[in-house]
Design an enzyme around this catalytic site. Structure first.
Site, PDB file in Angstrom:
ATOM      1  N   SER A 167       0.291  -8.652   1.699  1.00 31.71           N
ATOM      2  CA  SER A 167       0.411  -9.399   0.644  1.00 31.71           C
ATOM      3  C   SER A 167       1.596  -8.818  -0.420  1.00 31.71           C
ATOM      4  O   SER A 167       1.746  -9.638  -1.542  1.00 31.71           O
ATOM      5  CB  SER A 167      -1.154  -9.745  -0.234  1.00 31.71           C
ATOM      6  OG  SER A 167      -1.326  -8.473  -0.566  1.00 31.71           O
ATOM      7  N   CYS A 168       2.145  -7.886  -0.273  1.00 31.25           N
ATOM      8  CA  CYS A 168       3.016  -7.191  -1.184  1.00 31.25           C
ATOM      9  C   CYS A 168       4.425  -7.774  -1.041  1.00 31.25           C
ATOM     10  O   CYS A 168       5.055  -7.660  -0.076  1.00 31.25           O
ATOM     11  CB  CYS A 168       2.841  -5.737  -1.069  1.00 31.25           C
ATOM     12  SG  CYS A 168       4.297  -4.889  -1.899  1.00 31.25           S
ATOM     13  N   SER A 169       4.791  -8.628  -2.078  1.00 31.67           N
ATOM     14  CA  SER A 169       6.388  -9.167  -2.014  1.00 31.67           C
ATOM     15  C   SER A 169       7.414  -8.167  -1.942  1.00 31.67           C
ATOM     16  O   SER A 169       8.275  -8.116  -1.248  1.00 31.67           O
ATOM     17  CB  SER A 169       6.267 -10.035  -3.147  1.00 31.67           C
ATOM     18  OG  SER A 169       6.002  -9.715  -4.352  1.00 31.67           O
TER      19      SER A 169
END
Length: 153
Positions: free
Chosen positions: A9-11
């Site tokens: 989920s880490c952009s």
């Protein structure tokens, strides 16, 4: 070899991987939720950290706050064990190789991972202040890589 520690989920993780892919920089991805990190992983990070655990741990993370922990009150072995059991406390992405580490994604700082040959081309063809020809240099570098692969076949 570059290792990049990520979460899905880490952009910033996605940006870093995209940058590495675009620059054809090989790396090994270790998803912190699918790959159990170990003492060796943490030691590699700490070997490059200027401020020890402060560089790699997010004390604002949910689990850190819930357990009301203070980094200063924990021993090195306690901190390592805590990270292994709660990898979500690590800042992300963490990009590390034999010589350097970058925590988080920064468009300028990630360039330290550019292969040596490409860095030399960039420095030869561009002045320190003027990187306007960076994309052209990059294209020529990738073309020479493609030519070398074609010659080998």
């Amino acid at each position: 070899m570059i290792t990049i520690y990520t979460t899905p989920s880490c952009s910033s993780c996605r940006k870093a991987k995209k940058w590495l892919d675009e620059h054809k920089v090989p790396y090994e991805e270790k998803n912190l939720f699918n790959h159990r990190i170990d003492d060796t992983d943490i030691e590699m990070m700490l070997n490059h950290a200027e401020n020890g655990f402060d560089d790699i741990i997010s004390t604002r993370s949910k689990v850190f706050k819930e357990q009301e922990l203070e980094v200063e009150d924990m021993s090195v072995s306690e901190l390592k064990s805590f990270i292994i059991n709660h990898p979500s406390v690590l800042k992300r992405p963490i990009i590390v190789d034999a010589k350097r580490m970058q925590v988080g994604y920064n468009d300028e700082e990630i360039r330290v991972f550019i292969p040596k040959r490409l860095r030399e081309m960039i420095m030869r063809e561009n002045s320190e202040e003027d990187f306007t020809h960076y994309d052209e240099t990059l294209s020529r570098y990738f073309a020479t890589m493609t030519d070398e692969i074609d010659d080998e076949e």
